[in-house]
Design a protein around this motif. Structure first.
Motif, PDB file in Angstrom:
ATOM      1  N   ALA A  85       0.828  -1.206   0.000  1.00 28.29           N
ATOM      2  CA  ALA A  85       0.000   0.000   0.000  1.00 28.29           C
ATOM      3  C   ALA A  85       0.862   1.256   0.000  1.00 28.29           C
ATOM      4  N   LEU A  86       1.973   1.228   0.732  1.00 28.39           N
ATOM      5  CA  LEU A  86       2.879   2.379   0.717  1.00 28.39           C
ATOM      6  C   LEU A  86       3.418   2.634  -0.682  1.00 28.39           C
ATOM      7  N   ALA A  87       3.683   1.563  -1.401  1.00 28.09           N
ATOM      8  CA  ALA A  87       4.287   1.693  -2.721  1.00 28.09           C
ATOM      9  C   ALA A  87       3.290   2.064  -3.805  1.00 28.09           C
ATOM     10  N   THR A  88       1.995   1.755  -3.594  1.00 30.15           N
ATOM     11  CA  THR A  88       1.041   1.892  -4.693  1.00 30.15           C
ATOM     12  C   THR A  88      -0.134   2.827  -4.436  1.00 30.15           C
ATOM     13  N   ALA A  89      -0.407   3.185  -3.188  1.00 29.03           N
ATOM     14  CA  ALA A  89      -1.596   3.999  -2.896  1.00 29.03           C
ATOM     15  C   ALA A  89      -1.526   5.342  -3.627  1.00 29.03           C
ATOM     16  N   PRO A  90      -2.603   5.753  -4.299  1.00 31.42           N
ATOM     17  CA  PRO A  90      -2.587   7.007  -5.058  1.00 31.42           C
ATOM     18  C   PRO A  90      -2.606   8.249  -4.175  1.00 31.42           C
ATOM     19  N   ALA A  91      -3.077   8.138  -2.953  1.00 30.00           N
ATOM     20  CA  ALA A  91      -3.103   9.260  -2.008  1.00 30.00           C
ATOM     21  C   ALA A  91      -3.022   8.697  -0.599  1.00 30.00           C
ATOM     22  N   LEU A  92      -2.411   9.458   0.298  1.00 30.67           N
ATOM     23  CA  LEU A  92      -2.197   8.987   1.663  1.00 30.67           C
ATOM     24  C   LEU A  92      -2.498  10.086   2.665  1.00 30.67           C
ATOM     25  N   ALA A  93      -2.950   9.687   3.841  1.00 27.60           N
ATOM     26  CA  ALA A  93      -3.152  10.620   4.946  1.00 27.60           C
ATOM     27  C   ALA A  93      -1.927  10.575   5.853  1.00 27.60           C
ATOM     28  N   VAL A  94      -1.638  11.692   6.504  1.00 29.81           N
ATOM     29  CA  VAL A  94      -0.427  11.823   7.304  1.00 29.81           C
ATOM     30  C   VAL A  94      -0.756  12.443   8.656  1.00 29.81           C
ATOM     31  N   VAL A  95      -0.126  11.928   9.703  1.00 34.93           N
ATOM     32  CA  VAL A  95      -0.138  12.558  11.023  1.00 34.93           C
ATOM     33  C   VAL A  95       1.313  12.795  11.426  1.00 34.93           C
ATOM     34  N   GLY A  96       1.629  14.009  11.866  1.00 40.41           N
ATOM     35  CA  GLY A  96       2.956  14.333  12.369  1.00 40.41           C
ATOM     36  C   GLY A  96       2.875  14.732  13.825  1.00 40.41           C
ATOM     37  N   ASN A 180      -1.979  17.281  10.891  1.00 39.69           N
ATOM     38  CA  ASN A 180      -2.639  16.411   9.924  1.00 39.69           C
ATOM     39  C   ASN A 180      -2.256  16.887   8.533  1.00 39.69           C
ATOM     40  N   GLY A 181      -2.111  15.951   7.604  1.00 37.35           N
ATOM     41  CA  GLY A 181      -1.725  16.337   6.254  1.00 37.35           C
ATOM     42  C   GLY A 181      -2.078  15.277   5.233  1.00 37.35           C
ATOM     43  N   VAL A 182      -1.712  15.542   3.979  1.00 37.08           N
ATOM     44  CA  VAL A 182      -2.005  14.615   2.891  1.00 37.08           C
ATOM     45  C   VAL A 182      -0.820  14.535   1.938  1.00 37.08           C
ATOM     46  N   LEU A 183      -0.681  13.373   1.324  1.00 35.48           N
ATOM     47  CA  LEU A 183       0.222  13.159   0.199  1.00 35.48           C
ATOM     48  C   LEU A 183      -0.675  12.827  -0.988  1.00 35.48           C
ATOM     49  N   LEU A 184      -0.949  13.818  -1.823  1.00 35.73           N
ATOM     50  CA  LEU A 184      -1.979  13.685  -2.849  1.00 35.73           C
ATOM     51  C   LEU A 184      -1.607  12.688  -3.937  1.00 35.73           C
ATOM     52  N   GLU A 185      -0.329  12.402  -4.097  1.00 33.83           N
ATOM     53  CA  GLU A 185       0.107  11.434  -5.101  1.00 33.83           C
ATOM     54  C   GLU A 185       0.858  10.278  -4.437  1.00 33.83           C
ATOM     55  N   GLY A 186       0.454   9.948  -3.246  1.00 29.49           N
ATOM     56  CA  GLY A 186       1.083   8.847  -2.543  1.00 29.49           C
ATOM     57  C   GLY A 186       2.463   9.195  -2.023  1.00 29.49           C
ATOM     58  N   LEU A 187       3.223   8.175  -1.716  1.00 30.22           N
ATOM     59  CA  LEU A 187       4.532   8.377  -1.102  1.00 30.22           C
ATOM     60  C   LEU A 187       5.497   9.121  -2.023  1.00 30.22           C
ATOM     61  N   ALA A 188       5.241   9.070  -3.320  1.00 30.29           N
ATOM     62  CA  ALA A 188       6.109   9.749  -4.288  1.00 30.29           C
ATOM     63  C   ALA A 188       5.674  11.185  -4.563  1.00 30.29           C
ATOM     64  N   SER A 189       4.725  11.721  -3.810  1.00 32.52           N
ATOM     65  CA  SER A 189       4.246  13.094  -4.008  1.00 32.52           C
ATOM     66  C   SER A 189       5.398  14.085  -3.968  1.00 32.52           C
ATOM     67  N   THR A 190       5.262  15.148  -4.739  1.00 31.99           N
ATOM     68  CA  THR A 190       6.280  16.199  -4.725  1.00 31.99           C
ATOM     69  C   THR A 190       6.311  16.908  -3.383  1.00 31.99           C
TER      70      THR A 190
END
Length: 218
Positions: A85-96, A180-190
């Motif tokens: 899922a880390l490698a392929t998910a199109p978007a991810l939620a983040v907690v810091g 709280n945050g987002v990675l809109l293009e998954g782990l490879a997001s800019t």
């Protein structure tokens, strides 16, 4: 670690607001925290291999824990729950999570509950990874990546997590910033985008909380 919502009436902060007697709320901390989270995200991404897209989480009986020594021998621990899922998910939620330890914090408070929380990660399908990085000042930054934002509520429902947030955190930490945050293009997001920050102060004669709905832009 997410924090409970039992502290009533949080102070609402605008993008550039700060609280004079609580410098940990200064907007520039959001930028420095974000830079740390980005480095942690990059390190996590670099640990994944092309074959990870085929790893079946349902077959896992335990999480994968990896330790890396960063600059100046600072420890970086990555708890990886779902490589595919880390490698392929199109978007991810983040907690810091960034906590400032109390001056006389008891180091024995956290290790046991930390181990228990890690062991139950496989019960929370949306929790994909949990990274902890030792910072130069002796505190730690934490990056939690989830497949869906709804997974935060499921994780928070854990009795162990609730105990850590309600009982242990106020004893161990003086102040906390929770992003709280987002990675809109998954782990490879800019870019990692922070969408909100909550502030907790356990000193100053009681409990104090504030929320900033958006990270201030440069």
């Amino acid at each position: 670690m997410t924090m409970p919502s039992f502290i009533a009436n949080p102070v609402r902060l605008g993008p550039l607001d700060a609280v004079a007697d609580r410098p940990f709320t200064a907007p520039e901390h959001s930028h420095s925290d974000l830079a740390i989270l980005e480095r942690m995200r990059a390190r996590l991404r670099d640990t994944l291999a092309p074959s990870d897209v085929n790893v079946d989480r349902s077959a896992q009986s335990e999480v994968h824990v990896q330790y890396v020594h960063e600059e100046h021998e600072r420890m970086h621990r990555m708890v990886i729950c779902d490589r595919a899922a880390l490698a392929t998910a199109p978007a991810l939620a983040v907690v810091g999570f960034f906590g400032e330890q109390r001056g006389k914090a008891n180091p024995a408070l956290l290790p046991d509950i930390d181990t228990e929380l890690i062991q139950e990660f496989l019960q929370h399908r949306d929790v994909l990874s949990y990274s902890s990085l030792e910072l130069p000042d002796g505190n730690w930054g934490n990056l939690i990546i989830l497949q869906h934002i709804e997974g935060i509520a499921h994780w928070r429902s854990s009795q162990r997590h609730a105990y850590a947030a309600r009982e242990l955190a106020p004893q161990y930490y003086a102040r906390i910033r929770l992003h709280n945050g987002v990675l809109l293009e998954g782990l490879a997001s800019t870019h990692l985008i922070l969408t909100s920050t909550k502030y907790y102060d356990f000193e100053s004669g009681g409990l104090w909380r504030a929320i900033r709905d958006r990270m201030p832009h440069e």
